[in-house]
Design a protein around this motif. Structure first.
Motif, mmCIF file in Angstrom:
data_model
loop_
_atom_site.group_PDB
_atom_site.id
_atom_site.type_symbol
_atom_site.label_atom_id
_atom_site.label_comp_id
_atom_site.label_asym_id
_atom_site.label_seq_id
_atom_site.Cartn_x
_atom_site.Cartn_y
_atom_site.Cartn_z
ATOM 1 N N ALA A 36 -11.864 3.857 6.070
ATOM 2 C CA ALA A 36 -11.888 2.425 6.384
ATOM 3 C C ALA A 36 -11.934 1.590 5.119
ATOM 4 O O ALA A 36 -11.298 0.527 5.036
ATOM 5 N N ALA A 37 -12.674 2.088 4.094
ATOM 6 C CA ALA A 37 -12.741 1.349 2.831
ATOM 7 C C ALA A 37 -11.388 1.345 2.122
ATOM 8 O O ALA A 37 -10.939 0.313 1.607
ATOM 9 N N LEU A 38 -10.727 2.500 2.100
ATOM 10 C CA LEU A 38 -9.425 2.595 1.445
ATOM 11 C C LEU A 38 -8.351 1.803 2.188
ATOM 12 O O LEU A 38 -7.463 1.208 1.570
ATOM 13 N N ALA A 39 -8.451 1.805 3.520
ATOM 14 C CA ALA A 39 -7.429 1.134 4.327
ATOM 15 C C ALA A 39 -7.730 -0.343 4.553
ATOM 16 O O ALA A 39 -6.933 -1.051 5.162
ATOM 17 N N GLY A 40 -8.881 -0.805 4.076
ATOM 18 C CA GLY A 40 -9.221 -2.214 4.259
ATOM 19 C C GLY A 40 -9.607 -2.565 5.674
ATOM 20 O O GLY A 40 -9.525 -3.729 6.080
ATOM 21 N N GLY A 51 -5.247 -0.962 13.550
ATOM 22 C CA GLY A 51 -4.339 -0.613 14.643
ATOM 23 C C GLY A 51 -4.079 -1.736 15.614
ATOM 24 O O GLY A 51 -3.004 -1.795 16.225
ATOM 25 N N MET A 52 -5.037 -2.668 15.781
ATOM 26 C CA MET A 52 -4.862 -3.765 16.735
ATOM 27 C C MET A 52 -4.668 -5.110 16.054
ATOM 28 O O MET A 52 -3.732 -5.850 16.392
ATOM 29 N N VAL A 53 -5.517 -5.414 15.081
ATOM 30 C CA VAL A 53 -5.512 -6.750 14.494
ATOM 31 C C VAL A 53 -4.412 -6.900 13.453
ATOM 32 O O VAL A 53 -3.558 -7.792 13.548
ATOM 33 N N GLU A 54 -4.424 -6.022 12.435
ATOM 34 C CA GLU A 54 -3.463 -6.170 11.349
ATOM 35 C C GLU A 54 -2.029 -5.935 11.812
ATOM 36 O O GLU A 54 -1.092 -6.558 11.302
ATOM 37 N N THR A 55 -1.835 -5.037 12.763
ATOM 38 C CA THR A 55 -0.475 -4.859 13.291
ATOM 39 C C THR A 55 -0.012 -6.099 14.038
ATOM 40 O O THR A 55 1.173 -6.440 14.026
ATOM 41 N N SER A 56 -0.937 -6.781 14.708
ATOM 42 C CA SER A 56 -0.585 -8.029 15.398
ATOM 43 C C SER A 56 -0.190 -9.116 14.400
ATOM 44 O O SER A 56 0.614 -9.996 14.716
ATOM 45 N N PHE A 99 1.386 -8.403 11.758
ATOM 46 C CA PHE A 99 2.572 -7.829 11.104
ATOM 47 C C PHE A 99 2.364 -7.683 9.598
ATOM 48 O O PHE A 99 3.241 -7.974 8.791
ATOM 49 N N SER A 100 1.181 -7.189 9.215
ATOM 50 C CA SER A 100 0.907 -6.941 7.811
ATOM 51 C C SER A 100 1.274 -5.504 7.472
ATOM 52 O O SER A 100 1.213 -4.610 8.314
ATOM 53 N N PHE A 101 1.687 -5.286 6.216
ATOM 54 C CA PHE A 101 2.013 -3.932 5.777
ATOM 55 C C PHE A 101 0.788 -3.030 5.887
ATOM 56 O O PHE A 101 0.897 -1.851 6.217
ATOM 57 N N GLN A 102 -0.379 -3.587 5.600
ATOM 58 C CA GLN A 102 -1.614 -2.817 5.659
ATOM 59 C C GLN A 102 -1.800 -2.185 7.030
ATOM 60 O O GLN A 102 -2.080 -0.992 7.147
ATOM 61 N N GLY A 103 -1.647 -2.997 8.077
ATOM 62 C CA GLY A 103 -1.873 -2.505 9.427
ATOM 63 C C GLY A 103 -0.894 -1.421 9.838
ATOM 64 O O GLY A 103 -1.295 -0.386 10.392
#
Length: 285
Positions: free
Chosen positions: A91-95, A102-107, A109-113
């Motif tokens: 979680a620390a490495l992935a921010g 999986g739910m928020v950052e993909t919504s 449309f960030s590269f991180q998610g």
């Protein structure tokens, strides 16, 4: 309910001056910070979410009769600590955690998610290959090395109680009316002749109860380990032997009978031993 809360969180968080959704990692950190420092700035909606998960889980478990105080054994404790540390590092490495990415950052449309979601999928796939290996059919040994049942015996499981080697085998299908999902007769017939393997020795994890019954104590083991251990030890038993499993993992009440039916084993008994504790008896097919 969770899906609706996830959607409602967007306009509410925007109205509060921030643009975000549900998450667990940061709120968990804020919860620990609030408990240890008492700083009011850490008491926010995320902190209340974490506390609500604990309270809600307790209420749900009590309402369904599945609440039980468990004292984990050494193996489960090690698994939990190592798994928790690895999840924290991830979680620390992935921010963010699996929910945040999986739910928020993909919504958003960030590269991180999307990158995190890809590696979450790869990790789940690797874990499945490692822990949930499909059972492979064992090739029959040469006729001079093993004793085989006849074709008719294999099809109807109508096996004599005494085999040539003198070992007692009870493979008569149970007539219990409540075992409606268990295979018996032709429905449980394997695709090849059943083989008596004289070299097969019961797993050391099992307690010999006598007369072909063996006990597996999985109390305290979290899911899916009761199922995984049941699969492993079942391979070491002879056809017609009984495996008695004690467990307190709720998901296993469905997972173990489903696996038994799929692999051709018969459920001869299934009882609730106490609050959130069950015992199931399987006869190896």
């Amino acid at each position: 309910m969770i899906g609706l809360l996830g959607v409602i969180a967007w306009p509410l968080s925007a109205a509060a001056g921030r643009n975000g959704g549900l998450g667990i990692t940061t709120p968990s950190a804020h919860t620990v910070d609030f408990i240890t420092t008492g700083d009011a700035k850490f008491m926010n909606w995320g902190t209340l979410l974490v506390l609500g998960l604990l309270i809600g889980s307790f209420i749900a478990a009590k309402a369904t009769g599945e609440f039980r105080i468990r004292v984990a054994d050494a193996k489960t404790t090690v698994r939990a600590v190592v798994g928790g540390v690895l999840m924290g590092i991830g979680a620390a490495l992935a921010g963010g955690c699996t929910v945040g990415n999986g739910m928020v950052e993909t919504s958003l449309f960030s590269f991180q998610g999307w990158i995190a979601l890809l590696f979450i999928a790869l990790g789940v796939g690797a874990g499945t290959k490692l822990w949930l290996k499909p059972s492979a059919a064992q090739p029959a040994a040469a006729a001079q090395d093993t004793e085989t049942y006849s074709t008719s015996e294999s099809l109807d499981h109508n096996i004599s109680n005494e085999n040539p080697s003198g070992n007692s085998i009870d493979a008569t299908p149970s007539k219990s009316p409540r075992n409606t999902h268990a295979f018996s007769g032709f429905a449980a017939a394997p695709s090849a002749l059943m083989v008596k393997d004289p070299t097969l020795a019961p797993s050391k994890k099992l307690k010999d109860l006598g007369e072909g019954y063996y006990a597996l104590d999985s109390l305290g083991a979290v899911c899916p380990f009761p199922l995984i251990e049941a699969k492993d030890v079942m391979k070491t038993l002879q056809s017609g032997d009984h495996l008695v499993i004690d467990f307190d993992c709720t998901q296993a009440t469905e997972a173990i009978p489903h696996w038994a039916a799929t692999d051709g084993h018969e459920v001869t008994d299934f009882v609730e031993k106490g609050e959130a504790s069950w015992q199931i008896t399987l006869k190896k097919g």
